[in-house]
Design a protein around this motif. Structure first.
Motif, short mmCIF file in Angstrom:
data_model
loop_
_atom_site.label_atom_id
_atom_site.label_comp_id
_atom_site.label_asym_id
_atom_site.label_seq_id
_atom_site.Cartn_x
_atom_site.Cartn_y
_atom_site.Cartn_z
N MET A 1 -78.73 26.91 -64.98
CA MET A 1 -78.28 25.53 -64.87
C MET A 1 -77.57 25.36 -63.53
N PHE A 2 -78.26 24.84 -62.54
CA PHE A 2 -77.72 24.57 -61.21
C PHE A 2 -77.13 25.81 -60.57
N GLY A 3 -77.59 26.99 -60.94
CA GLY A 3 -77.11 28.22 -60.34
C GLY A 3 -75.72 28.61 -60.82
N LEU A 4 -75.24 27.99 -61.89
CA LEU A 4 -73.92 28.32 -62.43
C LEU A 4 -74.08 29.26 -63.61
N GLY A 5 -73.25 30.29 -63.64
CA GLY A 5 -73.25 31.20 -64.76
C GLY A 5 -72.27 30.74 -65.82
N MET A 6 -72.21 31.47 -66.90
CA MET A 6 -71.33 31.11 -68.00
C MET A 6 -69.85 31.13 -67.58
N PRO A 7 -69.40 32.10 -66.79
CA PRO A 7 -67.98 32.08 -66.39
C PRO A 7 -67.60 30.84 -65.58
N GLU A 8 -68.50 30.39 -64.72
CA GLU A 8 -68.23 29.20 -63.91
C GLU A 8 -68.16 27.95 -64.79
N VAL A 9 -69.08 27.85 -65.75
CA VAL A 9 -69.10 26.70 -66.65
C VAL A 9 -67.81 26.67 -67.47
N LEU A 10 -67.38 27.82 -67.96
CA LEU A 10 -66.14 27.88 -68.73
C LEU A 10 -64.93 27.51 -67.88
N ALA A 11 -64.92 27.95 -66.62
CA ALA A 11 -63.81 27.61 -65.73
C ALA A 11 -63.76 26.10 -65.48
N ILE A 12 -64.91 25.49 -65.27
CA ILE A 12 -64.97 24.05 -65.05
C ILE A 12 -64.51 23.31 -66.30
N ALA A 13 -64.95 23.76 -67.48
CA ALA A 13 -64.53 23.13 -68.73
C ALA A 13 -63.02 23.24 -68.92
N LEU A 14 -62.45 24.37 -68.56
CA LEU A 14 -61.00 24.57 -68.69
C LEU A 14 -60.24 23.63 -67.75
N VAL A 15 -60.73 23.48 -66.53
CA VAL A 15 -60.08 22.58 -65.57
C VAL A 15 -60.15 21.14 -66.07
N VAL A 16 -61.30 20.74 -66.59
CA VAL A 16 -61.45 19.38 -67.12
C VAL A 16 -60.49 19.17 -68.29
N LEU A 17 -60.39 20.16 -69.16
CA LEU A 17 -59.49 20.07 -70.30
C LEU A 17 -58.05 19.93 -69.84
N LEU A 18 -57.66 20.68 -68.82
CA LEU A 18 -56.29 20.60 -68.31
C LEU A 18 -56.01 19.27 -67.62
#
Length: 58
Positions: A1-18
């Motif tokens: 998905m757009f060259g993003l791995g699972m760790p990157e997706v989780l980091a983005i989700a965490l930032v959005v949540l914060l």
């Protein structure tokens, strides 16, 4: 998905949540869903109009 791995997706989700907090996220996702639905409907409209445009060009 757009060259993003699972760790990157989780980091983005965490930032959005914060940034937005847990209460705003469902509201944001609902708005995003409406936008995507509207975009798809617009694409379907143009695809439906396309054969008519081709007939007029001939």
């Amino acid at each position: 998905m757009f060259g993003l791995g699972m760790p990157e997706v989780l980091a983005i989700a965490l930032v959005v949540l914060l940034l937005f907090g847990g209460k705003k996220i469902p509201e944001l996702m609902k708005g995003l869903g409406k936008g995507v639905r509207s975009f798809k409907d617009g694409l379907k409209e143009t695809e439906a109009d396309e054969p008519e445009a081709k007939q007029q060009d001939e």
